[in-house]
Write an enzyme that holds these catalytic residues in place. Structure first.
Site, PDB file in Angstrom:
ATOM      1  CG  HIS A  18      -1.979  -1.027   1.349  1.00  0.00           C
ATOM      2  ND1 HIS A  18      -1.983  -1.806   2.510  1.00  0.00           N
ATOM      3  CD2 HIS A  18      -2.869  -1.291   0.369  1.00  0.00           C
ATOM      4  CE1 HIS A  18      -2.939  -2.576   2.222  1.00  0.00           C
ATOM      5  NE2 HIS A  18      -3.733  -2.207   1.164  1.00  0.00           N
ATOM      6  CE  LYS A  42     -12.996  -7.258   2.651  1.00  0.00           C
ATOM      7  NZ  LYS A  42     -11.830  -6.528   2.274  1.00  0.00           N
ATOM      8  NE  ARG A  91      -2.588  -7.768  -4.559  1.00  0.00           N
ATOM      9  CZ  ARG A  91      -3.305  -8.059  -3.488  1.00  0.00           C
ATOM     10  NH1 ARG A  91      -2.718  -8.173  -2.089  1.00  0.00           N
ATOM     11  NH2 ARG A  91      -4.684  -8.370  -3.796  1.00  0.00           N
ATOM     12  CB  SER A 129      -4.159  -6.494   4.536  1.00  0.00           C
ATOM     13  OG  SER A 129      -3.700  -5.402   4.024  1.00  0.00           O
TER      14      SER A 129
HETATM   15  O1  PNS Z   1      -9.024  -2.949   0.325  1.00  0.00           O
HETATM   16  P1  PNS Z   1     -10.327  -3.439  -0.118  1.00  0.00           P
HETATM   17  O2  PNS Z   1     -11.082  -4.249   0.954  1.00  0.00           O
HETATM   18  O3  PNS Z   1     -10.119  -4.210  -1.260  1.00  0.00           O
HETATM   19  O4  PNS Z   1     -11.331  -2.061  -0.611  1.00  0.00           O
HETATM   20  C1  PNS Z   1     -12.464  -2.257  -1.176  1.00  0.00           C
HETATM   21  C2  PNS Z   1     -13.075  -1.116  -1.262  1.00  0.00           C
HETATM   22  C3  PNS Z   1     -13.286  -0.250  -0.011  1.00  0.00           C
HETATM   23  C4  PNS Z   1     -12.388  -0.213  -2.425  1.00  0.00           C
HETATM   24  C5  PNS Z   1     -14.655  -1.187  -1.821  1.00  0.00           C
HETATM   25  O5  PNS Z   1     -15.334  -2.074  -1.006  1.00  0.00           O
HETATM   26  C6  PNS Z   1     -15.690   0.188  -1.648  1.00  0.00           C
HETATM   27  O6  PNS Z   1     -15.313   0.913  -2.536  1.00  0.00           O
HETATM   28  N1  PNS Z   1     -16.453   0.124  -0.917  1.00  0.00           N
HETATM   29  C7  PNS Z   1     -17.478   1.046  -0.664  1.00  0.00           C
HETATM   30  C8  PNS Z   1     -19.011   0.868  -1.032  1.00  0.00           C
HETATM   31  C9  PNS Z   1     -19.232   1.057  -2.498  1.00  0.00           C
HETATM   32  O7  PNS Z   1     -18.968   2.052  -3.132  1.00  0.00           O
HETATM   33  N2  PNS Z   1     -19.676  -0.063  -3.213  1.00  0.00           N
HETATM   34  C10 PNS Z   1     -19.667  -0.226  -4.582  1.00  0.00           C
HETATM   35  C11 PNS Z   1     -18.396  -0.336  -5.362  1.00  0.00           C
HETATM   36  S1  PNS Z   1     -18.836  -0.788  -6.943  1.00  0.00           S
END
Ligand code: PNS
Length: 174
Positions: A18, A42, A91, A129
């Protein structure tokens, strides 16, 4: 016009992968806002406050990087703070499918927000992570994979979880 980008994620916890991406995006955009998702289905290991603290200590010397939290739709947050770009790290090819789906869905939700995919250094191409937490739980070393402060916090977390490593056959305690 200043280009403000949002780097969203769970950051549970922040890894050197990150951080690599934060440095790369801070060199590309005028301002980078690291946005930690608060409401998630989660169950995170670290509280949102702990994750903010860990990230803030990492970006302390970066003038154009800030850390905040968000809940609700990412695109709504991005627009609310006047940003126009979402940065996501890829990645390996395996990340691409999920990331493409999210990027296209976000584009459908807001055509004003663009997703930019960035690759971390190859050294971090296998780092996540989730693996960092698993290794720590099982008593392995995560040195070089996370900042030293995160390494200490992981050790503290799992020390507090009496029997966590003992519950897994063959696991060593640190
Ligand atoms: O580190 P992560 O868990 O892969 O991040 C995922 C994240 C936070 C980017 C994604 O879950 C998110 O944007 N959540 C917010 C809710 C949202 O906008 N959902 C629609 C996404 S298409």
């Amino acid at each position: 016009m200043k280009r403000r980008a949002v780097y969203p994620g769970s950051f549970d916890p922040v890894t050197n992968g990150h951080i690599d991406l934060i440095h790369r995006s801070a060199a590309l955009f005028d301002q980078v806002v690291i946005a930690i998702l608060g409401n998630t289905d989660k169950t995170p290991l670290f509280t949102i406050e702990e994750r903010v603290e860990m990230l803030e200590s990492v970006v302390r010397n970066r003038r154009n990087v800030s850390v905040t939290t968000f809940s609700g739709l990412l695109v709504d947050f991005v627009e609310r703070i006047g940003a126009s770009v979402i940065v996501r790290g890829i990645r390996a090819v395996s990340d691409y499918e999920y990331e493409l789906q999210m990027a296209l869905m976000n584009r459908r939700l807001s055509s004003r927000v663009e997703t930019v995919f960035m690759m971390p250094a190859e050294t971090y191409s296998y780092l996540s992570s989730r693996l960092v937490k698993e290794i720590s739980l099982l008593g392995g070393s995560v040195r070089g994979l996370v900042p030293p402060a995160v390494e200490r916090r992981l050790a503290q977390k799992y020390k507090g979880m009496a029997g966590a490593a003992g519950a897994v056959p063959g696991a060593r305690r640190k």
